[in-house]
Scaffold this active site. Structure first.
Site, PDB file in Angstrom:
ATOM      1  N   ASP A  73     -36.086   0.879  30.030  1.00 13.39           N
ATOM      2  CA  ASP A  73     -35.958  -0.419  29.242  1.00 13.39           C
ATOM      3  C   ASP A  73     -34.994  -1.380  30.066  1.00 13.39           C
ATOM      4  O   ASP A  73     -34.442  -1.211  31.223  1.00 13.39           O
ATOM      5  CB  ASP A  73     -34.892  -0.023  28.057  1.00 13.39           C
ATOM      6  CG  ASP A  73     -33.485   0.561  28.173  1.00 13.39           C
ATOM      7  OD1 ASP A  73     -33.355   1.440  28.948  1.00 13.39           O
ATOM      8  OD2 ASP A  73     -32.655  -0.045  27.677  1.00 13.39           O
ATOM      9  N   GLU A 138     -30.664   2.715  27.600  1.00 11.60           N
ATOM     10  CA  GLU A 138     -29.727   2.376  28.471  1.00 11.60           C
ATOM     11  C   GLU A 138     -28.934   1.119  28.179  1.00 11.60           C
ATOM     12  O   GLU A 138     -27.717   0.949  28.235  1.00 11.60           O
ATOM     13  CB  GLU A 138     -29.811   2.676  29.833  1.00 11.60           C
ATOM     14  CG  GLU A 138     -28.676   3.133  30.862  1.00 11.60           C
ATOM     15  CD  GLU A 138     -27.879   1.519  31.273  1.00 11.60           C
ATOM     16  OE1 GLU A 138     -26.775   1.538  31.894  1.00 11.60           O
ATOM     17  OE2 GLU A 138     -28.715   0.524  31.236  1.00 11.60           O
TER      18      GLU A 138
END
Length: 381
Positions: A73, A138
């Site tokens: 991500d 994250e």
């Protein structure tokens, strides 16, 4: 075009703003399965925030395992009109590769993958086991990502020996810094109560801002610890103060103060909480205080993994790398619970989260070579 650059471009081209993965993990899984990796997709989180995680493992002839960890991500792009080129179209200018996630951290994932491909081509039956732990959570809350995978691995009794998190740690030159630990993060939301009243009749009220200021001054001036050879002293910072109704003639009934500790391994969240309460009580405040432990500190002292990474960097770049524990938190805080040796190493971090994020193209294959060098050294300690 090098294999590392080609794969990095493939990943950058996929829109994967947290918690979206954009099928990045599927791209990696397709590369790992032919190498003998057993791949498991672990989906977690509520329906409106589904997180994708990939756990892939290839056992070696020994029980030792090196994990490459990272996140697919990326943070939001910010204003698109400020980007020189589309953040999800890999672009080249002046020897740099531009795109969201170029530095943080799709280049590292590409370098991990190609390094493992080359290592296994040269050593089809290595002593060392290799694993990948990738998440799409994250940059967000970090609740349903690496933490969930680590909890599941712990329940299974999985043994992890070494982990490299591909966070961008280099400062001026590739390999000039690695992170061998991170400070803990402890956030507090303090609500100090008073009595609302007309500002012209202070005897009828109790101003919570006035009451809180001496305690806040003491908290800001306190030396919480002195750090150690790896960590700087614990820091206390106030981030927000909210009080008042907006009117200029009202004593507020309460004030809310947000603060954060970044703490060294010589302190604990519990000890810091206790000392804060002691200070507030000594100032006889009427208050409520909510805590969030964002992460515990972790530290990997110089040993086998640190030595292997330092040696691989020296072999490829000639640099004597610096060990550091500065910066924010990372998913290393979760992995360190089940893995005794965790370090972070990746490309130059100067452009992360910025408009026109980029990496130097000339750094991509050396980064891959360093990761492969670590595999070689841990396979033949």
């Amino acid at each position: 075009m090098s294999k590392t650059l080609h794969l990095a471009e493939q990943l950058i081209a996929r829109r994967s703003v947290t918690p979206e993965d954009g099928q990045c993990q599927s791209v990696i899984e397709a590369r790992l399965k032919p190498l003998g990796f057993a791949c498991e997709s672990i989906v977690s989180g509520p329906a409106d925030f589904r997180v994708t995680n990939l756990w892939a493992k290839r056992p070696g002839r020994s029980a030792r395992t090196l994990v490459f960890a990272g996140h697919t991500d990326v943070v939001p792009t910010g204003p698109l009109e400020q980007w020189t080129s589309d953040p999800f179209v890999p672009s080249h200018r002046d020897g740099k590769l531009y795109g969201r996630g170029a530095a943080d951290m799709k280049t590292s994932i590409a370098a991990f993958t190609v390094a493992v491909e080359e290592f296994l081509a040269a050593h089809p039956e290595p002593q060392l086991g290799v694993a990948f732990l990738l998440t799409s959570d994250e940059e967000g809350p970090s609740v349903d990502g690496t933490a969930v995978v680590c909890e599941r691995l712990q329940q299974r009794g999985e043994q992890l020996d070494f982990c490299i998190v591909g966070e961008p740690t280099s400062v001026e030159r590739l390999g000039d810094m690695i992170k061998n630990g991170r400070r803990g993060s402890l956030t507090g939301k303090l609500r100090v109560k008073g009595i609302q009243a007309h500002i012209a009749y202070p005897q009828l009220g109790r101003n919570p801002i006035h009451l809180a200021l001496p305690a806040l001054d003491e908290l800001a001036a306190t030396e919480w610890d002195w750090g150690n050879e790896f960590f700087p002293p614990t820091s206390f910072q106030i981030s927000n103060i909210h009080g008042g109704t907006g009117a200029g003639n009202i004593i507020p009934g309460s004030v809310v103060i947000d603060f954060n500790f970044r703490f060294a391994s010589v302190s604990s969240a519990e000890s810091l909480q206790q000392r804060v309460h002691e200070i507030l009580q000594r100032h006889q405040l009427e208050y409520e205080l909510d805590w969030i432990v964002g992460g515990q500190p972790f530290l990997t002292t110089p040993g086998e993994l640190v030595g292997a990474v330092q040696a691989a960097i020296r072999d490829v770049t000639g640099l004597a790398t610096e060990l550091s524990t500065t910066g924010g938190t990372s998913d290393g805080r979760f992995i360190s619970r089940i893995c005794p040796q965790v370090i972070e190493f990746g490309p130059i971090n100067a452009s992360i989260h910025k408009i026109d994020e980029h990496v130097r193209v000339a750094d991509l294959d050396p980064l891959k070579d360093i990761y492969r060098g670590v595999l070689e050294k841990l396979d033949s300690p």
